[in-house]
Write an enzyme that holds these catalytic residues in place. Structure first.
Site, mmCIF file in Angstrom:
data_model
loop_
_atom_site.group_PDB
_atom_site.id
_atom_site.type_symbol
_atom_site.label_atom_id
_atom_site.label_comp_id
_atom_site.label_asym_id
_atom_site.label_seq_id
_atom_site.Cartn_x
_atom_site.Cartn_y
_atom_site.Cartn_z
ATOM 1 N N SER A 190 0.808 -1.219 0.000
ATOM 2 C CA SER A 190 0.000 0.000 0.000
ATOM 3 C C SER A 190 0.839 1.264 0.000
ATOM 4 O O SER A 190 1.897 1.333 0.646
ATOM 5 C CB SER A 190 -0.883 -0.008 1.251
ATOM 6 O OG SER A 190 -1.413 1.272 1.500
ATOM 7 N N GLU A 192 0.139 3.677 1.686
ATOM 8 C CA GLU A 192 0.150 4.123 3.081
ATOM 9 C C GLU A 192 1.540 3.897 3.699
ATOM 10 O O GLU A 192 1.902 4.560 4.664
ATOM 11 C CB GLU A 192 -0.941 3.367 3.849
ATOM 12 C CG GLU A 192 -1.130 3.765 5.309
ATOM 13 C CD GLU A 192 -1.814 5.112 5.558
ATOM 14 O OE1 GLU A 192 -2.333 5.711 4.600
ATOM 15 O OE2 GLU A 192 -1.806 5.562 6.706
ATOM 16 N N TYR A 214 -1.543 0.493 10.592
ATOM 17 C CA TYR A 214 -1.837 -0.173 9.314
ATOM 18 C C TYR A 214 -0.626 -0.080 8.382
ATOM 19 O O TYR A 214 -0.178 -1.089 7.809
ATOM 20 C CB TYR A 214 -3.063 0.486 8.653
ATOM 21 C CG TYR A 214 -3.293 0.045 7.223
ATOM 22 C CD1 TYR A 214 -4.014 -1.104 6.935
ATOM 23 C CD2 TYR A 214 -2.770 0.782 6.147
ATOM 24 C CE1 TYR A 214 -4.217 -1.511 5.615
ATOM 25 C CE2 TYR A 214 -2.968 0.384 4.832
ATOM 26 C CZ TYR A 214 -3.696 -0.759 4.577
ATOM 27 O OH TYR A 214 -3.881 -1.163 3.282
HETATM 28 P P1 NAP Z 1 -11.567 -4.610 1.638
HETATM 29 O O1 NAP Z 1 -12.695 -4.235 0.743
HETATM 30 O O2 NAP Z 1 -11.563 -4.106 3.044
HETATM 31 O O3 NAP Z 1 -11.482 -6.214 1.656
HETATM 32 C C1 NAP Z 1 -10.684 -6.888 2.605
HETATM 33 C C2 NAP Z 1 -10.912 -8.373 2.450
HETATM 34 O O4 NAP Z 1 -10.080 -9.059 3.389
HETATM 35 C C3 NAP Z 1 -12.342 -8.839 2.728
HETATM 36 O O5 NAP Z 1 -12.695 -9.819 1.781
HETATM 37 C C4 NAP Z 1 -12.232 -9.448 4.113
HETATM 38 O O6 NAP Z 1 -13.189 -10.454 4.348
HETATM 39 C C5 NAP Z 1 -10.857 -10.079 4.020
HETATM 40 N N1 NAP Z 1 -10.281 -10.412 5.314
HETATM 41 C C6 NAP Z 1 -10.023 -9.572 6.340
HETATM 42 N N2 NAP Z 1 -9.475 -10.245 7.355
HETATM 43 C C7 NAP Z 1 -9.377 -11.541 6.973
HETATM 44 C C8 NAP Z 1 -8.889 -12.731 7.595
HETATM 45 N N3 NAP Z 1 -8.391 -12.713 8.833
HETATM 46 N N4 NAP Z 1 -8.935 -13.883 6.892
HETATM 47 C C9 NAP Z 1 -9.456 -13.909 5.666
HETATM 48 N N5 NAP Z 1 -9.945 -12.827 5.027
HETATM 49 C C10 NAP Z 1 -9.902 -11.662 5.686
HETATM 50 O O7 NAP Z 1 -10.172 -4.163 1.005
HETATM 51 P P2 NAP Z 1 -9.823 -3.773 -0.511
HETATM 52 O O8 NAP Z 1 -10.039 -2.303 -0.705
HETATM 53 O O9 NAP Z 1 -10.445 -4.732 -1.444
HETATM 54 O O10 NAP Z 1 -8.226 -3.968 -0.499
HETATM 55 C C11 NAP Z 1 -7.638 -5.225 -0.835
HETATM 56 C C12 NAP Z 1 -6.221 -5.256 -0.328
HETATM 57 O O11 NAP Z 1 -5.461 -4.207 -0.901
HETATM 58 C C13 NAP Z 1 -6.073 -5.075 1.185
HETATM 59 O O12 NAP Z 1 -4.973 -5.861 1.590
HETATM 60 C C14 NAP Z 1 -5.734 -3.607 1.340
HETATM 61 O O13 NAP Z 1 -5.032 -3.374 2.552
HETATM 62 C C15 NAP Z 1 -4.889 -3.391 0.112
HETATM 63 N N6 NAP Z 1 -4.876 -2.045 -0.438
HETATM 64 C C16 NAP Z 1 -6.039 -1.419 -0.753
HETATM 65 C C17 NAP Z 1 -6.016 -0.167 -1.327
HETATM 66 C C18 NAP Z 1 -7.288 0.548 -1.712
HETATM 67 O O14 NAP Z 1 -7.227 1.753 -1.952
HETATM 68 N N7 NAP Z 1 -8.412 -0.149 -1.816
HETATM 69 C C19 NAP Z 1 -4.781 0.452 -1.587
HETATM 70 C C20 NAP Z 1 -3.615 -0.231 -1.267
HETATM 71 C C21 NAP Z 1 -3.657 -1.486 -0.708
HETATM 72 P P3 NAP Z 1 -14.628 -10.167 5.054
HETATM 73 O O15 NAP Z 1 -15.559 -9.897 3.927
HETATM 74 O O16 NAP Z 1 -14.865 -11.440 5.742
HETATM 75 O O17 NAP Z 1 -14.449 -8.986 5.975
HETATM 76 O O1 G4F Z 2 -10.533 6.937 2.468
HETATM 77 P P1 G4F Z 2 -9.545 6.836 3.572
HETATM 78 O O2 G4F Z 2 -10.029 6.275 4.845
HETATM 79 O O3 G4F Z 2 -8.292 6.072 2.976
HETATM 80 P P2 G4F Z 2 -6.757 5.943 3.440
HETATM 81 O O4 G4F Z 2 -6.585 6.206 4.881
HETATM 82 O O5 G4F Z 2 -5.944 6.764 2.500
HETATM 83 O O6 G4F Z 2 -6.485 4.392 3.203
HETATM 84 C C1 G4F Z 2 -6.887 3.740 2.012
HETATM 85 O O7 G4F Z 2 -5.870 3.837 1.063
HETATM 86 C C2 G4F Z 2 -4.649 3.154 1.414
HETATM 87 C C3 G4F Z 2 -3.671 3.390 0.270
HETATM 88 O O8 G4F Z 2 -2.956 4.572 0.498
HETATM 89 C C4 G4F Z 2 -4.963 1.692 1.605
HETATM 90 F F1 G4F Z 2 -3.822 1.000 1.873
HETATM 91 C C5 G4F Z 2 -5.959 1.517 2.735
HETATM 92 O O9 G4F Z 2 -6.305 0.136 2.866
HETATM 93 C C6 G4F Z 2 -7.223 2.292 2.364
HETATM 94 O O10 G4F Z 2 -7.805 1.675 1.240
HETATM 95 O O11 G4F Z 2 -8.980 8.323 3.910
HETATM 96 C C7 G4F Z 2 -8.410 9.148 2.914
HETATM 97 C C8 G4F Z 2 -8.171 10.537 3.493
HETATM 98 C C9 G4F Z 2 -7.400 10.544 4.820
HETATM 99 O O12 G4F Z 2 -6.396 11.531 4.771
HETATM 100 C C10 G4F Z 2 -8.441 10.942 5.854
HETATM 101 O O13 G4F Z 2 -7.924 11.656 6.971
HETATM 102 O O14 G4F Z 2 -9.442 11.143 3.774
HETATM 103 C C11 G4F Z 2 -9.344 11.814 5.014
HETATM 104 N N1 G4F Z 2 -10.698 11.964 5.583
HETATM 105 C C12 G4F Z 2 -11.301 13.162 5.877
HETATM 106 N N2 G4F Z 2 -12.497 12.926 6.410
HETATM 107 C C13 G4F Z 2 -11.519 10.972 5.950
HETATM 108 C C14 G4F Z 2 -12.656 11.579 6.475
HETATM 109 N N3 G4F Z 2 -11.380 9.630 5.861
HETATM 110 C C15 G4F Z 2 -12.417 8.874 6.311
HETATM 111 N N4 G4F Z 2 -12.322 7.520 6.212
HETATM 112 N N5 G4F Z 2 -13.550 9.421 6.853
HETATM 113 C C16 G4F Z 2 -13.713 10.777 6.962
HETATM 114 O O15 G4F Z 2 -14.726 11.254 7.460
#
Ligand code: NAP
Ligand code: G4F
Length: 388
Positions: A190, A192, A214
């Site tokens: 990520s 992050e 995280y």
């Molecule tokens: P998400 O919608 O939160 O999905 C997370 C998945 O992980 C869900 O299917 C959840 O299952 C499963 N999970 C959580 N804990 C588990 C466990 N102990 N054993 C088995 N399964 C488990 O996340 P996403 O946005 O699709 O992201 C996918 C991956 O990319 C994550 O690793 C995230 O950290 C990473 N990532 C995401 C972003 C982004 O912007 N979306 C960016 C960078 C990296 P349940 O349905 O059972 O909860």
């Molecule tokens: O949407 P966010 O919660 O995403 P964040 O923290 O960037 O994390 C996501 O992206 C990561 C990749 O860089 C992934 F690894 C991670 O799993 C996840 O998918 O927040 C984005 C920004 C932050 O700066 C937060 O402070 O939005 C700002 N924000 C402002 N108001 C808020 C809010 N975020 C959330 N969730 N809720 C608010 O009300």
């Protein structure tokens, strides 16, 4: 197809795809197995398989005799898992998903493909379950997307976050090493991890400075993946993906919180939206584009790590302006600032440089920031507008 102990598995209908008629509420609960064929009887990851010898023999026979590529996705019920499963099915893969037991099942993102994927119980916390699933499926490719992915929750449960995102990755790698080291592995790293950024824009060589539990756990997952690649010669890659969103994004993330909030206000279901830091900047892309990059990484001749990003950063305030503007609303009338959403330590500004992915994978994003936000607002308006 659900190879689980969920005899009466429920499907929470909740698709929010443009064009979908599904609703997010749990009002349309039905059995997931329904009239679908199901292998074996109810069991869980710890039960003996002897009762299921015949169905599994059929599965293994089919696997052994078909030339079809098999992929296993952990986190198939999540945003990325659902898009990746669709992509792999369209590429002709046999797709398996590892799912953990929940008291209410969470299949709304994959409901439309449940009859084309096989779900198998397992948990990143349970080493033996991972070994058993790998041994059963014998995938060619493994996409480790499962994680605790919501950054604020990692301050509430730092230890558990580490169990999922750090040791969970190690368990997956150990399972691959023991069952079949030829399995190709994708690890979901990520942006992050860049946290308090050391370089602008961020690329593969930019040092990490994570700002949340995280981010720290993801850095562990990243390095242990590289370590296993170098120690055991595994084909293990890390995709350093910047934020990617879609109508399937969880409601707690800021993009979806905003687009859902806009739709509720527009439809008279809410009168305000509380947010935290409007000045944070993110490089937001479309999840459908990003899962293609994951797949491309596993099709290369050699394993390597890649940044995946659009190369454009926007503030939360810009996100709010576009989303409210698209619905014909003045955001300043509705948005309230609530300190409860301010984080103990913030990542202020992320912007990625995906030139390596562009050159080596031929990857580039197809959806603009404006297109992404308006797509999500339209999907939420449609979903909520269909409520009885
Ligand atoms: P998400 O919608 O939160 O999905 C997370 C998945 O992980 C869900 O299917 C959840 O299952 C499963 N999970 C959580 N804990 C588990 C466990 N102990 N054993 C088995 N399964 C488990 O996340 P996403 O946005 O699709 O992201 C996918 C991956 O990319 C994550 O690793 C995230 O950290 C990473 N990532 C995401 C972003 C982004 O912007 N979306 C960016 C960078 C990296 P349940 O349905 O059972 O909860
Ligand atoms: O949407 P966010 O919660 O995403 P964040 O923290 O960037 O994390 C996501 O992206 C990561 C990749 O860089 C992934 F690894 C991670 O799993 C996840 O998918 O927040 C984005 C920004 C932050 O700066 C937060 O402070 O939005 C700002 N924000 C402002 N108001 C808020 C809010 N975020 C959330 N969730 N809720 C608010 O009300």
């Amino acid at each position: 197809m659900i190879e689980t102990g969920v005899d009466h598995a429920t499907v929470m209908r909740g698709g929010v795809e443009p064009g979908s008629t599904m609703a997010l509420e749990q009002d349309n609960v039905e059995t997931a197995q329904g009239d679908r064929p199901c292998r074996g009887q109810p069991h869980d990851a710890t039960t003996d398989d002897s009762n299921h010898a015949a169905p599994y023999a059929i599965v293994i026979f089919r696997m052994a005799t078909s030339g079809t590529k098999r992929a296993l996705i952990t986190g198939i019920t999540g945003q990325d898992g659902s898009y990746l499963a669709e992509l792999l099915l369209s590429e002709g893969y046999e797709v398996f998903g590892l799912t953990r037991r929940l008291s209410a099942s969470n299949y709304w993102r994959i409901e439309h493909i449940l009859d084309r994927v096989t779900l198998i119980p397992g948990d990143l916390l349970d080493q033996l379950s991972l070994i058993r699933v790998l041994d059963r499926v014998r995938p060619h490719e493994l996409y480790n997307l499962a994680a605790m992915s919501f950054v604020p929750a990692s301050w509430d449960q730092p230890m558990l976050t580490g169990e999922f995102n750090a040791q969970g990755v190690t368990r997956v790698l150990e399972a691959v090493r023991h069952v079949d080291p030829s399995i190709r592995i994708y690890q979901a790293s990520s942006s992050e991890m860049f946290g308090r950024v050391r370089e602008v824009p961020q690329r593969e060589s930019t040092p990490f400075y994570p700002r949340s539990p995280y981010g720290v756990t993801k850095a562990f997952g990243h390095y242990i993946t590289i370590n296993y690649r170098e120690s055991y010669n595994l084909f293990a890659v890390s995709g350093i993906l910047f934020n990617h969103e879609s109508p399937r994004r969880g409601l707690e993330f800021v993009t979806r919180k905003v687009t859902d909030g806009v739709a509720k206000i527009k439809l008279g279901l809410a009168d305000s939206l509380s947010l935290g830091n409007l000045d944070a900047h993110r490089d937001w892309g479309f999840a459908g584009d990003y899962v293609r990059a994951m797949w491309l990484m596993l099709q290369q001749d050699a394993p390597d790590d890649y940044v995946i990003a659009t190369g454009e950063a926007h503030s939360v305030k810009e996100l709010v302006e576009i989303a409210f503007g698209h619905a014909g609303l003045d955001w300043e009338r509705y948005v309230k600032l609530d300190p409860a959403f301010i984080r103990p330590a913030e990542v202020d500004h992320l912007i990625g440089d995906a030139s390596k992915a562009k050159t080596e994978l031929g990857w580039s994003p197809t959806v603009t920031f404006n297109g992404l936000v308006t797509m999500m607002v339209d999907a939420d308006l449609k979903r909520l507008g269909q409520r009885p």
